[in-house]
Scaffold this motif. Structure first.
Motif, PDB file in Angstrom:
ATOM      1  N   LEU A  97      10.818  11.133   1.539  1.00 33.21           N
ATOM      2  CA  LEU A  97      10.431   9.814   1.028  1.00 33.21           C
ATOM      3  C   LEU A  97      11.591   9.130   0.324  1.00 33.21           C
ATOM      4  N   ILE A  98      12.290   9.885  -0.520  1.00 35.33           N
ATOM      5  CA  ILE A  98      13.423   9.314  -1.267  1.00 35.33           C
ATOM      6  C   ILE A  98      14.531   8.866  -0.316  1.00 35.33           C
ATOM      7  N   LYS A  99      14.815   9.678   0.689  1.00 34.44           N
ATOM      8  CA  LYS A  99      15.878   9.360   1.652  1.00 34.44           C
ATOM      9  C   LYS A  99      15.412   8.416   2.762  1.00 34.44           C
ATOM     10  N   LYS A 100      14.101   8.107   2.772  1.00 33.32           N
ATOM     11  CA  LYS A 100      13.517   7.197   3.774  1.00 33.32           C
ATOM     12  C   LYS A 100      13.802   7.669   5.205  1.00 33.32           C
ATOM     13  N   LYS A 101      13.529   8.945   5.417  1.00 31.79           N
ATOM     14  CA  LYS A 101      13.761   9.557   6.729  1.00 31.79           C
ATOM     15  C   LYS A 101      12.628   9.204   7.700  1.00 31.79           C
ATOM     16  N   THR A 102      12.989   9.099   8.975  1.00 29.72           N
ATOM     17  CA  THR A 102      11.990   8.767   9.998  1.00 29.72           C
ATOM     18  C   THR A 102      10.947   9.875  10.148  1.00 29.72           C
ATOM     19  N   PHE A 103      11.292  11.089   9.719  1.00 29.53           N
ATOM     20  CA  PHE A 103      10.369  12.217   9.847  1.00 29.53           C
ATOM     21  C   PHE A 103       9.277  12.198   8.778  1.00 29.53           C
ATOM     22  N   TRP A 136       0.815  -1.216   0.000  1.00 34.10           N
ATOM     23  CA  TRP A 136       0.000   0.000   0.000  1.00 34.10           C
ATOM     24  C   TRP A 136       0.847   1.263   0.000  1.00 34.10           C
ATOM     25  N   LEU A 137       2.094   1.130   0.407  1.00 33.08           N
ATOM     26  CA  LEU A 137       2.974   2.303   0.456  1.00 33.08           C
ATOM     27  C   LEU A 137       3.250   2.855  -0.950  1.00 33.08           C
ATOM     28  N   ILE A 138       3.076   2.028  -1.966  1.00 37.88           N
ATOM     29  CA  ILE A 138       3.253   2.495  -3.343  1.00 37.88           C
ATOM     30  C   ILE A 138       2.254   3.602  -3.661  1.00 37.88           C
ATOM     31  N   LEU A 139       1.005   3.425  -3.213  1.00 38.53           N
ATOM     32  CA  LEU A 139      -0.023   4.440  -3.460  1.00 38.53           C
ATOM     33  C   LEU A 139       0.326   5.754  -2.765  1.00 38.53           C
ATOM     34  N   LYS A 173       0.198   2.520  12.011  1.00 33.98           N
ATOM     35  CA  LYS A 173       0.143   1.093  12.322  1.00 33.98           C
ATOM     36  C   LYS A 173       0.930   0.198  11.367  1.00 33.98           C
ATOM     37  N   SER A 174       1.299   0.702  10.213  1.00 33.72           N
ATOM     38  CA  SER A 174       1.946  -0.144   9.208  1.00 33.72           C
ATOM     39  C   SER A 174       3.342  -0.594   9.635  1.00 33.72           C
ATOM     40  N   VAL A 175       3.582  -1.893   9.543  1.00 31.46           N
ATOM     41  CA  VAL A 175       4.907  -2.460   9.827  1.00 31.46           C
ATOM     42  C   VAL A 175       5.884  -2.036   8.731  1.00 31.46           C
ATOM     43  N   ARG A 176       5.404  -2.011   7.488  1.00 28.20           N
ATOM     44  CA  ARG A 176       6.269  -1.610   6.374  1.00 28.20           C
ATOM     45  C   ARG A 176       6.773  -0.180   6.557  1.00 28.20           C
ATOM     46  N   ILE A 219      -7.981   6.686   5.850  1.00 27.65           N
ATOM     47  CA  ILE A 219      -7.168   5.530   5.438  1.00 27.65           C
ATOM     48  C   ILE A 219      -5.688   5.717   5.755  1.00 27.65           C
ATOM     49  N   TRP A 220      -5.105   6.802   5.281  1.00 34.41           N
ATOM     50  CA  TRP A 220      -3.647   6.919   5.300  1.00 34.41           C
ATOM     51  C   TRP A 220      -3.076   7.349   6.641  1.00 34.41           C
TER      52      TRP A 220
END
Length: 199
Positions: A125-131, A54-57, A189-192, A182-183
């Motif tokens: 998003l690109i750097k996959k930051k925790t923030f 779902w993270l793709i959306l 809650k998402s583990v991903r 939804i988001w």
């Protein structure tokens, strides 16, 4: 009833020991299988990372968002520059619509700042930051608060005559409601999401 012979007693005892050993083996096997299932589930959860599911959306929306916002801003503010006299147009609107500047400048400032944070969200998003999930959720809440305040200000300053919700506004409200329902829970809650944004 005749007393059992020593052979019968020994056979009965051996059977009991065999049953006990068999019961212990079965219990150990079940315990091992249960542990194995738990380990497998833990491995499955740890493998849920990266832009997938779902993270793709969410990612598609984040990449499209800033460019869509810039286009909407261009459509909104382009008429002010049509004759090459921005200040003249603004003065005319101020003279014909009372309190016009009281709403125009806050809306313009908000649009510029919000567009900046939309581009910043792409970077996170690109750097996959925790923030990233934190800012994503906050921007949704900020938009909801802004719409409530903005529509309230339009109604109070200009009255029902200028209070109109067009197709673009209706679409924005619908998208915000979907994001809120939804988001926002997905981000919490998402583990991903937890496994992906770790930098």
């Amino acid at each position: 009833v005749q007393p059992r012979s020593r052979v019968e007693c020994r056979n009965q005892r051996d059977k009991g020991v065999h049953k006990t050993k068999r019961w212990k083996i079965i219990c150990f096997k079940e315990s091992f299988e249960t542990t194995d299932v738990k380990i497998t589930k833990m491995k499955d959860k740890s493998e849920l990372k990266g832009i997938g599911g779902w993270l793709i959306l969410v990612a598609i929306g984040v990449f499209i968002g800033p460019f869509y916002a810039v286009i909407i801003d261009f459509i909104t503010y382009a008429p002010y520059f049509e004759d090459g006299d921005f200040w003249g147009v603004l003065s005319y609107l101020n003279s014909t619509i009372p309190n016009f500047s009281l709403l125009f400048w806050p809306e313009t400032l908000f649009a510029i700042i919000f567009d900046f944070f939309l581009f910043y969200l792409v970077y996170l998003l690109i750097k996959k930051k925790t923030f990233f999930p934190v800012l994503y959720v906050r921007l949704i809440y900020i938009q909801i608060i802004y719409l409530i305040v903005d529509y309230g200000a339009v109604y109070l300053l200009f009255g029902e005559e200028y209070f109109d919700i067009g197709p673009l506004e209706a679409r924005a409200i619908f998208q915000l409601l979907i994001s809120l329902i939804i988001w926002v829970p997905y981000m919490y809650k998402s583990v991903r999401v937890k496994n992906t944004f770790v930098n």
